[in-house]
Design an enzyme around this catalytic site. Structure first.
Site, PDB file in Angstrom:
ATOM      1  N   GLY A  53      36.278  40.632  33.808  1.00 52.67           N
ATOM      2  CA  GLY A  53      36.939  39.574  34.556  1.00 52.67           C
ATOM      3  C   GLY A  53      38.365  39.937  34.936  1.00 52.67           C
ATOM      4  CD  GLU A  54      40.260  39.542  31.464  1.00 51.37           C
ATOM      5  OE1 GLU A  54      40.192  38.303  31.378  1.00 51.37           O
ATOM      6  OE2 GLU A  54      39.343  40.300  31.071  1.00 51.37           O
ATOM      7  CG  PHE A  55      37.895  46.004  36.973  1.00 57.04           C
ATOM      8  CD1 PHE A  55      38.541  47.223  36.942  1.00 57.04           C
ATOM      9  CD2 PHE A  55      37.009  45.745  38.017  1.00 57.04           C
ATOM     10  CE1 PHE A  55      38.316  48.179  37.934  1.00 57.04           C
ATOM     11  CE2 PHE A  55      36.772  46.686  39.011  1.00 57.04           C
ATOM     12  CZ  PHE A  55      37.434  47.911  38.962  1.00 57.04           C
ATOM     13  N   GLY A  58      42.645  41.976  38.597  1.00 58.01           N
ATOM     14  CA  GLY A  58      43.687  42.931  38.947  1.00 58.01           C
ATOM     15  C   GLY A  58      43.297  43.924  40.020  1.00 58.01           C
TER      16      GLY A  58
END
Length: 407
Positions: A53-55, A58
């Site tokens: 999710g953070e990939f 960002g």
């Protein structure tokens, strides 16, 4: 405090090794760290993400940095197997690793090897020894799409070590005004309110989504309900809803797609004709539910949806609501959404709907189905909400380019 932190990391390492004996996710992390060999680089751009999710959150900044500085190798690290296993072969990186456990030795050796000229951490993940190494070497460290709440450890009486970590960050790009104020209350002024880069990501995805012909064929002119990132507690609510609406088609994309998890969903929906995506040729006119048993389709699935349910709200917290909202779809989710600003915003604006049980799910869905004006208004509000919040990537890149014109 550092000694206590080191003891906690040591104990966590031992517990993780124990968990790896019976938990596949822990096993992947332990074995992955043990097997990897970090290659030496003369310099690199380092991006760290907690998970998948953070990939995705960002990714817009990663893509822009890679485009701006194409000759500098990109190194990506993940904490979670759910990020590493899906993106370990991404073309956006020259090397992808599990982040080694946060010890002084590991941090020193890893940074010695990859030689980052800057590091970018998305949303959260604060690791003392890595931050300390970057800070002591005067390597710029940026936190993007950061968000802070009063209940976090940074703002507790016992959070002195975590407050020290915050002061090692070169610049924060935060999602909202309250986050900036919380940092300022700690004497941290190196903060820009940039917004959330997820809006840029989901907006771009909605402009040119991957076509899924078999999903269009399954829908076949009917209304489609997509349940994304679901867990068993979410899935248990749906049998009555599906039976009440024979004219609708349903797609489930569970958060975990192991065979036992898919079998459990099939058992929950027993009596309803379901087909797994891996057996797509078995689809026919009587099929009511298509179960996605692979990774990577969900963000494109939402383009076909007339209504969406996002899972996780009966557990640790809801998953990504913005991917669906970007396509202009009403979004429904469980009760544990308070930590997610976008979910609170969608509810406030009338495009998001939280439910606590099966009865409330039925009531909410039936109300939206019966009132086309309400459903259309919710859809338009959801899309406008995403469209009006893009731009965080440009704000971040303007700063980075200004500070690193030649890198």
């Amino acid at each position: 405090m550092v000694a206590t932190y080191n003891i906690i990391i040591y104990l966590y390492t031992k517990l993780l090794a124990l968990a790896a004996l019976f938990n596949n996710k822990a096993k992947l992390l332990v074995k992955g760290r043990e097997a990897q060999v970090v290659k030496a680089l003369p310099k690199s751009l380092w991006f760290h993400f907690a998970s998948l999710g953070e990939f995705e959150q960002g990714r817009p900044v990663l893509e822009e940095v890679k485009s701006k500085y194409p000759d500098v190798p990109v190194v990506i690290t993940f904490f979670s197997p759910s990020g590493y296993e899906v993106r370990k072969n991404t073309a956006l990186a020259d090397a992808v690793y599990y982040l080694p456990q946060d010890t002084f030795k590991n941090a020193r050796q890893f940074i010695d090897s990859i030689n980052p000229v800057m590091a970018v951490f998305t949303k959260y993940e604060y690791w003392y020894h890595y931050f300390k190494q970057l800070h002591s070497r005067h390597i710029p460290l940026y936190v993007i799409s950061g968000i802070f709440r009063p209940g976090q450890v940074f703002f507790k009486w016992y959070g002195s070590l975590h407050r020290e970590m915050l002061k090692m960050v070169t610049w924060f790009f935060v999602q909202d005004i309250p986050s900036k104020h919380l940092l300022q209350n700690l004497g941290i002024s190196n903060v820009t309110i940039s917004g959330d880069t997820r809006f840029d990501r989901v907006w771009a995805n909605a402009q040119a989504p991957k076509a899924l012909q078999h999903i269009a064929e399954f829908k076949n002119g009917k209304k489609l309900f997509v349940a994304g990132s679901t867990w068993p507690a979410d899935e248990a609510l749906f049998t009555q809803l599906i039976n009440q609406h024979p004219g609708w088609r349903f797609v489930f994309a569970p958060h975990e797609i192991g065979d036992s998890k898919i079998a459990g969903l099939e058992q929950t929906l027993s009596g309803i004709l379901t087909v797994r995506h891996s057996n797509i040729e078995a689809l026919n006119e009587q099929t009511r539910v298509l179960i996605i048993d692979n990774m990577g389709m969900l963000s494109a699935l939402y383009q076909y949806a007339d209504m969406v349910y996002i899972g996780g709200g009966f557990g640790a917290g809801i998953h990504n609501t913005l991917e669906a909202a970007a396509f202009g779809v009403p979004v429904i989710f469980g009760p544990n959404y308070q930590k997610f600003k976008e979910a609170r915003d969608l509810i406030e604006k009338g495009a998001g709907f939280s439910i606590n049980n099966q009865e409330e799910l039925l009531t909410t869905v039936n109300r939206l189905m019966a009132n086309e004006d309400l459903s259309n208004a919710a859809a338009q509000i959801a899309k406008h909400y995403v469209d009006s919040h893009i731009g965080a990537t440009n704000t971040i890149m303007s700063y980075i380019i200004d500070k690193h014109p030649l890198l």
